[in-house]
Design a protein around this motif. Structure first.
Motif, PDB file in Angstrom:
ATOM      1  N   PRO A 100       0.797  -1.238   0.000  1.00 48.20           N
ATOM      2  CA  PRO A 100       0.000   0.000   0.000  1.00 48.20           C
ATOM      3  C   PRO A 100       0.826   1.282   0.000  1.00 48.20           C
ATOM      4  N   THR A 101       1.917   1.301   0.743  1.00 49.01           N
ATOM      5  CA  THR A 101       2.749   2.502   0.806  1.00 49.01           C
ATOM      6  C   THR A 101       3.348   2.822  -0.558  1.00 49.01           C
ATOM      7  N   LEU A 102       3.933   1.798  -1.196  1.00 47.81           N
ATOM      8  CA  LEU A 102       4.528   2.014  -2.514  1.00 47.81           C
ATOM      9  C   LEU A 102       3.464   2.327  -3.562  1.00 47.81           C
TER      10      LEU A 102
ATOM     11  N   LYS B 199      11.157   9.026 -15.459  1.00 46.70           N
ATOM     12  CA  LYS B 199      12.407   8.772 -14.735  1.00 46.70           C
ATOM     13  C   LYS B 199      12.256   9.001 -13.232  1.00 46.70           C
ATOM     14  N   ASP B 200      11.373   9.939 -12.850  1.00 39.60           N
ATOM     15  CA  ASP B 200      11.210  10.260 -11.435  1.00 39.60           C
ATOM     16  C   ASP B 200      10.577   9.120 -10.634  1.00 39.60           C
ATOM     17  N   ILE B 201       9.927   8.173 -11.301  1.00 38.88           N
ATOM     18  CA  ILE B 201       9.289   7.048 -10.617  1.00 38.88           C
ATOM     19  C   ILE B 201      10.233   5.842 -10.532  1.00 38.88           C
ATOM     20  N   GLU B 202      11.320   5.884 -11.269  1.00 35.86           N
ATOM     21  CA  GLU B 202      12.253   4.754 -11.280  1.00 35.86           C
ATOM     22  C   GLU B 202      12.793   4.373  -9.904  1.00 35.86           C
ATOM     23  N   PRO B 203      13.148   5.335  -9.034  1.00 39.14           N
ATOM     24  CA  PRO B 203      13.627   4.933  -7.698  1.00 39.14           C
ATOM     25  C   PRO B 203      12.571   4.146  -6.909  1.00 39.14           C
TER      26      PRO B 203
ATOM     27  N   THR C 289       0.268   8.617  -6.587  1.00 36.80           N
ATOM     28  CA  THR C 289       0.378  10.063  -6.368  1.00 36.80           C
ATOM     29  C   THR C 289       1.247  10.695  -7.450  1.00 36.80           C
ATOM     30  N   GLY C 290       2.295   9.987  -7.854  1.00 34.02           N
ATOM     31  CA  GLY C 290       3.195  10.497  -8.888  1.00 34.02           C
ATOM     32  C   GLY C 290       2.641  10.359 -10.290  1.00 34.02           C
ATOM     33  N   GLU C 291       1.806   9.347 -10.515  1.00 33.81           N
ATOM     34  CA  GLU C 291       1.272   9.072 -11.861  1.00 33.81           C
ATOM     35  C   GLU C 291      -0.015   8.268 -11.692  1.00 33.81           C
TER      36      GLU C 291
END
Length: 135
Positions: A66-68, A115-119, A74-76
Motif C-alpha cells: 500500500p505505501t509504494l 524517470k522520477d518514478i524509477e527509484p 500520487t506520482g502518476e
C-alpha cells in the motif's frame, strides 16, 4: 545472490516445495516485505471451467504494498494500470518442481517514461526479490 534468475519480465526461482507450500510461503514472505495479496487467480480451475482444458497447478497472485502503491499513484495516477505486482506460482509438469516468479517493477515502470518514478520501482523490485529469495 541466491538461485533467483532474471528473466524477460521478472525474476523466478525453482523451489523444493509442493505447489501448495510454495503459495503459502510466497504469501508469507511478501507480507514480511509489506505486501498483501489483493487477487488470486487459479488458472488451472479457470481454464477447466471456461474451456474444459486441463492445465498444471498455476496461480497468479496480485501483490500490493500500500505505501509504494500510494506513492506511485500520487506520482502518476495512470500507473494503476500497471498495479498490482503479479506473482506466479506453478507446478512444472516436466520436473514436478514448483516455480515462483515475480514481475519486475522496473520493467513495468519503463512503460511510463517517467524517470522520477524509477527509484520507487527499484525499491519495489528490491522488496519482491527479497520475498522471492526468502521462499
Amino acid at each position: 545472490m541466491s538461485d533467483v534468475k532474471k528473466g524477460n519480465y521478472g525474476y523466478s526461482r525453482t523451489v523444493a516445495l509442493s505447489y501448495e507450500q510454495a503459495v503459502e510461503r510466497v504469501t508469507a514472505t511478501l507480507k514480511e516485505q509489506g505486501f498483501g495479496i489483493l487477487t488470486e487467480i487459479d488458472v488451472k480451475a479457470t481454464l477447466k471451467k471456461k474451456l474444459d482444458k486441463d492445465f498444471t497447478k498455476y496461480v497468479i497472485l496480485g501483490a500490493c504494498n500500500p505505501t509504494l502503491a500510494h506513492q506511485a499513484l500520487t506520482g502518476e495516477v495512470g500507473i494503476g494500470l500497471l498495479l498490482p505486482c503479479n506473482v506466479t506460482v506453478y507446478e512444472d509438469p516436466d520436473s514436478g518442481k514448483t516455480v515462483v516468479s515475480v514481475l519486475d517493477p522496473e520493467t513495468m515502470v519503463t512503460l511510463t517514461g517517467r524517470k522520477d518514478i524509477e527509484p520507487l520501482a527499484r525499491q519495489a523490485r528490491d522488496k519482491v526479490v527479497a520475498a522471492l529469495e526468502a521462499v
